[in-house]
Design a protein around this motif. Sequence first.
Motif, PDB file in Angstrom:
ATOM      1  N   LEU A 128       0.866  -1.169   0.000  1.00 17.23           N
ATOM      2  CA  LEU A 128       0.000   0.000   0.000  1.00 17.23           C
ATOM      3  C   LEU A 128       0.904   1.221   0.000  1.00 17.23           C
ATOM      4  N   LEU A 129       0.779   2.033  -1.049  1.00 13.75           N
ATOM      5  CA  LEU A 129       1.595   3.228  -1.181  1.00 13.75           C
ATOM      6  C   LEU A 129       0.750   4.466  -0.876  1.00 13.75           C
ATOM      7  N   ILE A 130       1.363   5.411  -0.186  1.00 16.14           N
ATOM      8  CA  ILE A 130       0.720   6.695   0.082  1.00 16.14           C
ATOM      9  C   ILE A 130       1.587   7.777  -0.561  1.00 16.14           C
ATOM     10  N   PRO A 131       1.269   8.153  -1.801  1.00 12.85           N
ATOM     11  CA  PRO A 131       2.066   9.169  -2.485  1.00 12.85           C
ATOM     12  C   PRO A 131       1.542  10.582  -2.229  1.00 12.85           C
ATOM     13  N   MET A 132       2.461  11.528  -2.158  1.00 14.90           N
ATOM     14  CA  MET A 132       2.128  12.949  -2.139  1.00 14.90           C
ATOM     15  C   MET A 132       2.849  13.577  -3.324  1.00 14.90           C
ATOM     16  N   LEU A 133       2.079  14.018  -4.321  1.00 15.41           N
ATOM     17  CA  LEU A 133       2.650  14.460  -5.580  1.00 15.41           C
ATOM     18  C   LEU A 133       2.388  15.930  -5.852  1.00 15.41           C
ATOM     19  N   ALA A 134       3.400  16.585  -6.372  1.00 13.59           N
ATOM     20  CA  ALA A 134       3.232  17.914  -6.961  1.00 13.59           C
ATOM     21  C   ALA A 134       2.851  17.699  -8.421  1.00 13.59           C
ATOM     22  N   ARG A 135       1.739  18.289  -8.835  1.00 15.61           N
ATOM     23  CA  ARG A 135       1.220  18.059 -10.188  1.00 15.61           C
ATOM     24  C   ARG A 135       1.208  19.349 -10.996  1.00 15.61           C
ATOM     25  N   PHE A 136       1.453  19.189 -12.303  1.00 18.59           N
ATOM     26  CA  PHE A 136       1.423  20.320 -13.213  1.00 18.59           C
ATOM     27  C   PHE A 136       0.633  19.912 -14.449  1.00 18.59           C
ATOM     28  N   VAL A 152       5.262  14.509  -9.713  1.00 20.73           N
ATOM     29  CA  VAL A 152       6.420  13.897  -9.078  1.00 20.73           C
ATOM     30  C   VAL A 152       6.357  14.130  -7.580  1.00 20.73           C
ATOM     31  N   GLY A 153       6.868  13.171  -6.822  1.00 16.80           N
ATOM     32  CA  GLY A 153       6.868  13.347  -5.373  1.00 16.80           C
ATOM     33  C   GLY A 153       7.238  12.069  -4.645  1.00 16.80           C
ATOM     34  N   PRO A 154       7.281  12.117  -3.338  1.00 17.75           N
ATOM     35  CA  PRO A 154       7.647  10.949  -2.534  1.00 17.75           C
ATOM     36  C   PRO A 154       6.444  10.075  -2.207  1.00 17.75           C
ATOM     37  N   PHE A 155       6.725   8.847  -1.760  1.00 17.68           N
ATOM     38  CA  PHE A 155       5.674   7.986  -1.248  1.00 17.68           C
ATOM     39  C   PHE A 155       6.184   7.218  -0.042  1.00 17.68           C
ATOM     40  N   ALA A 156       5.249   6.843   0.820  1.00  7.69           N
ATOM     41  CA  ALA A 156       5.514   5.904   1.908  1.00  7.69           C
ATOM     42  C   ALA A 156       4.846   4.592   1.534  1.00  7.69           C
ATOM     43  N   GLY A 157       5.547   3.485   1.743  1.00 11.73           N
ATOM     44  CA  GLY A 157       5.013   2.189   1.365  1.00 11.73           C
ATOM     45  C   GLY A 157       4.919   1.246   2.548  1.00 11.73           C
ATOM     46  N   PHE A 226       8.217  -1.466   5.877  1.00 14.95           N
ATOM     47  CA  PHE A 226       8.057  -0.053   5.549  1.00 14.95           C
ATOM     48  C   PHE A 226       9.093   0.353   4.516  1.00 14.95           C
ATOM     49  N   ASN A 227       8.698   1.235   3.621  1.00 12.99           N
ATOM     50  CA  ASN A 227       9.617   1.730   2.601  1.00 12.99           C
ATOM     51  C   ASN A 227       9.298   3.179   2.278  1.00 12.99           C
ATOM     52  N   LEU A 228      10.285   3.870   1.760  1.00  8.42           N
ATOM     53  CA  LEU A 228      10.140   5.224   1.249  1.00  8.42           C
ATOM     54  C   LEU A 228      10.658   5.251  -0.176  1.00  8.42           C
ATOM     55  N   GLY A 229      10.040   6.072  -1.008  1.00  8.52           N
ATOM     56  CA  GLY A 229      10.501   6.111  -2.383  1.00  8.52           C
ATOM     57  C   GLY A 229      10.034   7.334  -3.123  1.00  8.52           C
ATOM     58  N   GLY A 265      21.372 -10.397   0.533  1.00 12.37           N
ATOM     59  CA  GLY A 265      21.637  -9.343  -0.435  1.00 12.37           C
ATOM     60  C   GLY A 265      20.791  -8.117  -0.179  1.00 12.37           C
ATOM     61  N   GLU A 266      20.786  -7.224  -1.148  1.00 15.01           N
ATOM     62  CA  GLU A 266      20.006  -5.995  -1.044  1.00 15.01           C
ATOM     63  C   GLU A 266      19.259  -5.756  -2.348  1.00 15.01           C
ATOM     64  N   ASN A 267      17.952  -5.766  -2.256  1.00 12.25           N
ATOM     65  CA  ASN A 267      17.104  -5.430  -3.392  1.00 12.25           C
ATOM     66  C   ASN A 267      16.232  -4.237  -3.041  1.00 12.25           C
ATOM     67  N   ARG A 268      15.858  -3.495  -4.067  1.00 14.38           N
ATOM     68  CA  ARG A 268      14.928  -2.390  -3.909  1.00 14.38           C
ATOM     69  C   ARG A 268      13.774  -2.574  -4.876  1.00 14.38           C
ATOM     70  N   ILE A 269      12.586  -2.192  -4.428  1.00 14.36           N
ATOM     71  CA  ILE A 269      11.412  -2.326  -5.282  1.00 14.36           C
ATOM     72  C   ILE A 269      11.399  -1.214  -6.329  1.00 14.36           C
ATOM     73  N   GLY A 270      10.634  -1.428  -7.353  1.00 13.00           N
ATOM     74  CA  GLY A 270      10.467  -0.427  -8.392  1.00 13.00           C
ATOM     75  C   GLY A 270       9.594  -0.996  -9.497  1.00 13.00           C
ATOM     76  N   ALA A 271       8.879  -0.130 -10.197  1.00 11.15           N
ATOM     77  CA  ALA A 271       7.972  -0.617 -11.239  1.00 11.15           C
ATOM     78  C   ALA A 271       7.651   0.487 -12.229  1.00 11.15           C
ATOM     79  N   GLY A 272       7.463   0.080 -13.464  1.00 11.52           N
ATOM     80  CA  GLY A 272       6.838   0.944 -14.446  1.00 11.52           C
ATOM     81  C   GLY A 272       5.336   0.728 -14.379  1.00 11.52           C
ATOM     82  N   VAL A 273       4.566   1.795 -14.519  1.00 11.30           N
ATOM     83  CA  VAL A 273       3.116   1.718 -14.321  1.00 11.30           C
ATOM     84  C   VAL A 273       2.393   2.454 -15.447  1.00 11.30           C
TER      85      VAL A 273
END
Length: 282
Positions: A128-136, A152-157, A226-229, A265-273
């Motif tokens: 579950l992501l909670i994004p806060m975005l600046a939009r134009f 664009v902006g940050p999210f808490a996951g 918990f994650n930040l991104g 190891g160390e992995n980080r999440i990420g996705a194209g949407v």
Amino acid sequence: MKQITTILAILTCIYSGNVSAQRYTAGVKGGISIPNLSAGGTNSPLSEGYKSRIGSDFGIYVERHFTKIFSVSVGLEYSEQGGKKNGFQALPASAITAQLPPALENLAQAFPPYIYSDYNNTAKLNYLLIPMLARFGWKLGADSPFKFNLGVGPFAGFLVKAKQETSATGSLYFDKAGTIKAHDALLGALIQQGVPQDQAQAILSQLPLNSLPSANTNIKPDTHTFNLGLMGFIGFSYTFGSNTLFVEGGGNYGLLKIQQNAVNGENRIGAGVVTLGYAFSF
């Protein structure tokens, strides 16, 4: 003090400026997620080699418009993350050593840190992501209902579910080159310990050395919850009355490693949407 006063004045103007220019939009969207687990930092054979898989992504958001161009949104988004890798790859030796009976615990010393096999491996991590975005947004013409948008902006996951689905198709090996069969190496280790060969063969026949059984493993206890991104998108929208239809393409990337134990190891999440959505203004 003067700088603080200036900043407060600017923020006040942004949030309480021209009331007639302020309005709200609520929206819903859904589409496909193409996630991949990127390896970085201190890696191990367990964390490398993941490729993209297909998942889903959907959510809701509320947006506040401050000008005709600029707005800020807060949302709640369900995002399927993870990755897959198929073929010859590493797995922890504990997949076998954990199955050794107490009388053979010393045999675990014969195992290398990682063993190898030809198998399919899919990691599924749902957030579950909670994004806060600046939009134009810019209209494509003075009276055009079409608009080009970016945000664009940050999210808490927050991790909801994490599991690993595996299915092996080949024998187990002690080396990455696939030349030392686990069965042969362990047979030699047992014989060196004075175990008769026929008895050693009987012992090894109880272990899944020819092919690991398929498994669906809960890996949430080994994963940070918990994650930040960062998140961003570009898109186009069509507005009619107080209604808007839109299409967006973008992505997200987690800044924190997901594994709790560095041995994995160390992995980080990420996705194209890519998503389609509907919004209304009020």
